[in-house]
Scaffold this active site. Structure first.
Site, PDB file in Angstrom:
ATOM      1  CD  GLU A   7      61.540  18.277  52.956  1.00 27.76           C
ATOM      2  OE1 GLU A   7      61.250  19.489  52.915  1.00 27.76           O
ATOM      3  OE2 GLU A   7      62.442  17.764  52.265  1.00 27.76           O
TER       4      GLU A   7
ATOM      5  N   GLY B 183      66.513  24.335  48.001  1.00 27.24           N
ATOM      6  CA  GLY B 183      65.940  24.732  49.277  1.00 27.24           C
ATOM      7  C   GLY B 183      64.494  24.282  49.351  1.00 27.24           C
TER       8      GLY B 183
ATOM      9  CD1 TRP C 227      69.577  25.590  56.416  1.00 28.44           C
ATOM     10  CD2 TRP C 227      70.092  23.558  57.202  1.00 28.44           C
ATOM     11  NE1 TRP C 227      68.390  24.961  56.763  1.00 28.44           N
ATOM     12  CE2 TRP C 227      68.686  23.710  57.251  1.00 28.44           C
ATOM     13  CE3 TRP C 227      70.653  22.363  57.644  1.00 28.44           C
ATOM     14  CZ2 TRP C 227      67.839  22.712  57.714  1.00 28.44           C
ATOM     15  CZ3 TRP C 227      69.807  21.366  58.105  1.00 28.44           C
ATOM     16  CH2 TRP C 227      68.405  21.541  58.134  1.00 28.44           C
ATOM     17  CG  ASN C 228      70.180  20.001  53.378  1.00 24.98           C
ATOM     18  OD1 ASN C 228      70.590  20.834  52.568  1.00 24.98           O
ATOM     19  ND2 ASN C 228      69.362  19.031  53.022  1.00 24.98           N
TER      20      ASN C 228
ATOM     21  CD  GLU D  61      67.581  19.489  41.801  1.00 24.26           C
ATOM     22  OE1 GLU D  61      66.703  18.769  42.298  1.00 24.26           O
ATOM     23  OE2 GLU D  61      68.091  19.263  40.694  1.00 24.26           O
ATOM     24  CG  LEU D  62      62.120  23.333  44.719  1.00 27.30           C
ATOM     25  CD1 LEU D  62      60.824  23.893  44.177  1.00 27.30           C
ATOM     26  CD2 LEU D  62      63.018  24.449  45.256  1.00 27.30           C
TER      27      LEU D  62
HETATM   28  N1  LIG Z   1      65.910  18.887  46.243  1.00 20.16           N
HETATM   29  C1  LIG Z   1      67.111  19.037  46.737  1.00 20.16           C
HETATM   30  O1  LIG Z   1      68.109  18.740  46.104  1.00 20.16           O
HETATM   31  C2  LIG Z   1      67.277  19.615  48.107  1.00 20.16           C
HETATM   32  C3  LIG Z   1      68.509  19.534  48.717  1.00 20.16           C
HETATM   33  C4  LIG Z   1      68.661  20.075  49.989  1.00 20.16           C
HETATM   34  C5  LIG Z   1      67.592  20.697  50.631  1.00 20.16           C
HETATM   35  N2  LIG Z   1      66.399  20.753  50.008  1.00 20.16           N
HETATM   36  C6  LIG Z   1      65.244  21.343  50.679  1.00 20.16           C
HETATM   37  O2  LIG Z   1      65.621  22.512  51.388  1.00 20.16           O
HETATM   38  C7  LIG Z   1      64.835  22.663  52.547  1.00 20.16           C
HETATM   39  C8  LIG Z   1      65.706  22.887  53.767  1.00 20.16           C
HETATM   40  O3  LIG Z   1      66.687  23.835  53.540  1.00 20.16           O
HETATM   41  P1  LIG Z   1      66.495  25.352  54.044  1.00 20.16           P
HETATM   42  O4  LIG Z   1      65.733  25.384  55.320  1.00 20.16           O
HETATM   43  O5  LIG Z   1      67.824  26.000  53.997  1.00 20.16           O
HETATM   44  O6  LIG Z   1      65.558  25.905  52.906  1.00 20.16           O
HETATM   45  P2  LIG Z   1      65.135  27.418  52.649  1.00 20.16           P
HETATM   46  O7  LIG Z   1      64.310  27.391  51.426  1.00 20.16           O
HETATM   47  O8  LIG Z   1      64.602  28.055  53.846  1.00 20.16           O
HETATM   48  O9  LIG Z   1      66.518  28.147  52.355  1.00 20.16           O
HETATM   49  C9  LIG Z   1      67.328  27.788  51.256  1.00 20.16           C
HETATM   50  C10 LIG Z   1      68.239  28.956  50.931  1.00 20.16           C
HETATM   51  O10 LIG Z   1      67.441  30.069  50.517  1.00 20.16           O
HETATM   52  C11 LIG Z   1      67.659  31.186  51.360  1.00 20.16           C
HETATM   53  N3  LIG Z   1      66.362  31.863  51.506  1.00 20.16           N
HETATM   54  C12 LIG Z   1      65.463  31.729  52.516  1.00 20.16           C
HETATM   55  N4  LIG Z   1      64.393  32.519  52.284  1.00 20.16           N
HETATM   56  C13 LIG Z   1      64.624  33.158  51.105  1.00 20.16           C
HETATM   57  C14 LIG Z   1      63.885  34.105  50.329  1.00 20.16           C
HETATM   58  N5  LIG Z   1      62.693  34.530  50.717  1.00 20.16           N
HETATM   59  N6  LIG Z   1      64.426  34.537  49.169  1.00 20.16           N
HETATM   60  C15 LIG Z   1      65.626  34.089  48.753  1.00 20.16           C
HETATM   61  N7  LIG Z   1      66.377  33.209  49.454  1.00 20.16           N
HETATM   62  C16 LIG Z   1      65.879  32.734  50.607  1.00 20.16           C
HETATM   63  C17 LIG Z   1      68.240  30.623  52.648  1.00 20.16           C
HETATM   64  O11 LIG Z   1      69.065  31.595  53.275  1.00 20.16           O
HETATM   65  C18 LIG Z   1      69.042  29.451  52.131  1.00 20.16           C
HETATM   66  O12 LIG Z   1      70.293  29.899  51.677  1.00 20.16           O
HETATM   67  C19 LIG Z   1      64.048  21.383  52.643  1.00 20.16           C
HETATM   68  O13 LIG Z   1      62.751  21.598  52.163  1.00 20.16           O
HETATM   69  C20 LIG Z   1      64.765  20.433  51.734  1.00 20.16           C
HETATM   70  O14 LIG Z   1      64.032  19.388  51.202  1.00 20.16           O
HETATM   71  C21 LIG Z   1      66.220  20.242  48.759  1.00 20.16           C
HETATM   72  O1  LIG Z   2      69.479  17.228  50.698  1.00 23.53           O
HETATM   73  C1  LIG Z   2      69.655  16.767  49.597  1.00 23.53           C
HETATM   74  C2  LIG Z   2      70.979  16.224  49.196  1.00 23.53           C
HETATM   75  O2  LIG Z   2      71.427  16.919  48.113  1.00 23.53           O
HETATM   76  C3  LIG Z   2      70.864  14.776  49.061  1.00 23.53           C
HETATM   77  S1  LIG Z   2      72.193  13.932  48.383  1.00 23.53           S
HETATM   78  O3  LIG Z   2      73.431  14.286  49.076  1.00 23.53           O
HETATM   79  O4  LIG Z   2      72.313  14.243  46.957  1.00 23.53           O
HETATM   80  O5  LIG Z   2      71.879  12.506  48.572  1.00 23.53           O
END
Ligand SMILES: NC(=O)c1ccc[n+]([C@@H]2O[C@H](COP(=O)([O-])OP(=O)(O)OC[C@H]3O[C@@H](n4cnc5c(N)ncnc54)[C@H](O)[C@@H]3O)[C@@H](O)[C@H]2O)c1
Ligand SMILES: O=C[C@H](O)CS(=O)(=O)O
Length: 479
Positions: free
Chosen positions: A383, A226, A149-150, A248-249
């Site tokens: 984080e 996520g 969602w971010n 991408e975590l």
């Molecule tokens: N590395 C990157 O590029 C990047 C970018 C953005 C966000 N993130 C990471 O994402 C996290 C925050 O986002 P979030 O809270 O939405 O993450 P999340 O892992 O909870 O959810 C991500 C997506 O997965 C789905 N999901 C949740 N549980 C699931 C499951 N058990 N099985 C399958 N799908 C599932 C969610 O509905 C959402 O669409 C942070 O840790 C952040 O660092 C990483």
């Molecule tokens: O949350 C992660 C984003 O993808 C970061 S960025 O927009 O690529 O900087």
């Protein structure tokens, strides 16, 4: 565009099968729209459509794919303000940041429209007379695009543009917390003219939908962004059918400030690096590692900047200025960030910022900076994903690098220094996929984005982002 209702897109048609859930505005708790809530059956239908469309889409010329991606970029740019407005409401973003996210998404379609044309192979010189050796790149198959969602629009754009450029067909699932503008992005692709079944979208319970998609026999790649916890589960399920994972975590980026840095520039970089998207960015500066000789001055200056920030709804009423900081996504995020701050204070960390009040309605948090944070406080080992951070000190380069690398995460890192030598040497020693040197916002469409260690696998953006969705085929030929 229908930006009030996030519908499923299956085989070129929009529908709202199943029940629906409300989408709320984190800035005031009001309902912004609703998201269709499908089932495993809807997911299977979407994957069936993508499988059916793969045969003809994978054989389109790169010229055809590039033209459609360019059309999508233009359409997305045309709809920028409308999409950004909805994105700001559902994700609690400041309007200018939401506009910036849509602009950034356009860049991915432009970049991959160009990159599609560079899907080249090689011809190796033979060792036997007359023999030929060719390697070519082909689309891997049906690809899944699963996003948080971010940055719900730009993260989908980064995946979709690469998958489509490679010649894959796609099934997307977006976070139920901010699904409206992302669905608007799929509508852009549909309206741009991608053939039925090439781009599909299904909403619903994450585990059930993802499990159905991962078990579909045509799915060959999964790109997930996520948390690391869910990423591990995706990787485990990918192993069952040997689906290629791109992950991408989470991150835990150190922001290292050396005493030879331009301190005021470092403080401004820290404000952006920590507070962009109210701190909810995977590449956010998560902890400040500051050389001890300048640590107090850095903390005081940064704390003063945090204290001076206006806090409020990201889309203010007519005429009012946009605040410096919006809400976080929900009440759970407020509690999670607050718990990290409280815990650090209990461990002896010193509060630098004041206790500023925040709007009563909505999920708001005042930006918080703590100093003298113990190395083992979760505020710096985990984080934060919100507007709070701790300052930790170091006395030598070696100590800075050791502390920076003392984490299982390795997405981004930042180095602030006036020394060109440090600009080269320090990134080489940092275990991070992305390093900003005197630069708090490194992401661009044409550079590789991805993490080391438990921050993920693979790269998005750049030419590498395309290769993630291609299969190399080697042909040995005796004419
Ligand atoms: N590395 C990157 O590029 C990047 C970018 C953005 C966000 N993130 C990471 O994402 C996290 C925050 O986002 P979030 O809270 O939405 O993450 P999340 O892992 O909870 O959810 C991500 C997506 O997965 C789905 N999901 C949740 N549980 C699931 C499951 N058990 N099985 C399958 N799908 C599932 C969610 O509905 C959402 O669409 C942070 O840790 C952040 O660092 C990483
Ligand atoms: O949350 C992660 C984003 O993808 C970061 S960025 O927009 O690529 O900087």
């Amino acid at each position: 565009m229908n930006l009030k209702s996030a519908r499923h897109l299956v085989n070129g048609s929009w529908h709202t099968a199943g029940s629906a859930k409300d989408v709320t505005d984190p800035g005031n708790g009001s309902t912004v729209g609703e998201v269709a809530w499908g089932t495993a059956g809807d997911a299977t239908k979407a994957a069936d459509a993508a499988a059916e469309a793969f045969g003809s889409w994978s054989r389109t010329t790169v010229r055809q794919r590039a033209d459609l991606l360019r059309t999508a970029a233009e359409l997305l740019a045309d709809r920028r303000d409308e999409l950004a407005h909805t994105l700001a409401l559902e994700a609690g973003k400041r309007l200018p940041e939401a506009q910036g996210e849509v602009d950034f998404s356009v860049e991915y379609f432009r970049w991959f429209a160009e990159e599609a044309r560079r899907t080249t192979g090689t011809v190796s010189p033979p060792e036997l007379q007359g023999r030929r050796h060719l390697s070519t790149r082909k689309p891997i198959g049906v690809a899944l695009s699963l996003t948080p969602w971010n940055f719900p629009v730009s993260i989908q754009a980064r995946k979709l543009a690469a998958m489509l450029a490679a010649g894959c067909t796609v099934v997307g699932r977006v976070s139920e917390k901010a699904p409206l503008a992302a669905t608007g992005l799929f509508e852009v692709l549909h309206d741009a003219g991608f053939p039925a079944g090439v781009v599909n979208l299904v909403h619903g319970p994450s585990r059930e939908i993802t499990a159905a998609l991962m078990s579909h026999p045509a799915v060959r790649a999964v790109s997930f962004t996520g948390s690391t916890g869910v990423g591990r589960q995706i990787m485990a399920s990918a192993s069952e059918r040997v689906v290629r994972p791109l992950l991408e975590l989470g991150g835990n980026a150190p922001f290292i400030v050396f005493e030879d840095a331009d301190l005021d520039a470092a403080v401004e970089g820290a404000v952006l690096g920590r507070l962009r998207n109210t701190g909810q960015s995977c590449v956010a500066a998560n902890r400040f590692l500051v050389q001890d000789s300048i640590a107090e001055e850095f903390a005081q200056k940064l704390g003063a900047r945090f204290d001076a920030m206006s806090i409020g709804h990201g889309v203010p009423d007519d005429g009012a200025p946009v605040p410096d900081l919006g809400p976080v996504i929900d009440a759970d995020r407020v509690s999670a960030v607050q718990a990290l701050v409280d815990d650090a204070e209990e461990r002896g960390a010193r509060r630098v910022t004041q206790r500023t009040s925040v709007p009563a309605q909505g999920s708001f948090l005042a930006p918080t900076l703590l100093a003298d944070v113990p190395d083992d406080a979760p505020l710096v080992t985990e984080e934060v994903f919100g507007p709070a951070a701790g300052v930790v000190t170091f006395s030598s380069e070696e100590e800075a690098i050791r502390k920076a690398n003392a984490t299982e995460m390795g997405l981004a890192a930042y180095v602030w220094s006036g020394s060109p030598r440090r600009g080269w040497d320090i990134p080489e020693q940092l275990e991070a996929g992305i390093v900003g040197v005197n630069d708090p916002l490194p992401s661009v469409a044409f550079a590789p984005m991805g993490g080391a260690k438990q921050s993920g696998l693979g790269r998005e953006g750049s030419s590498l982002g395309l290769e993630e969705f291609e299969e190399v085929q080697y042909v040995a030929w005796r004419p």
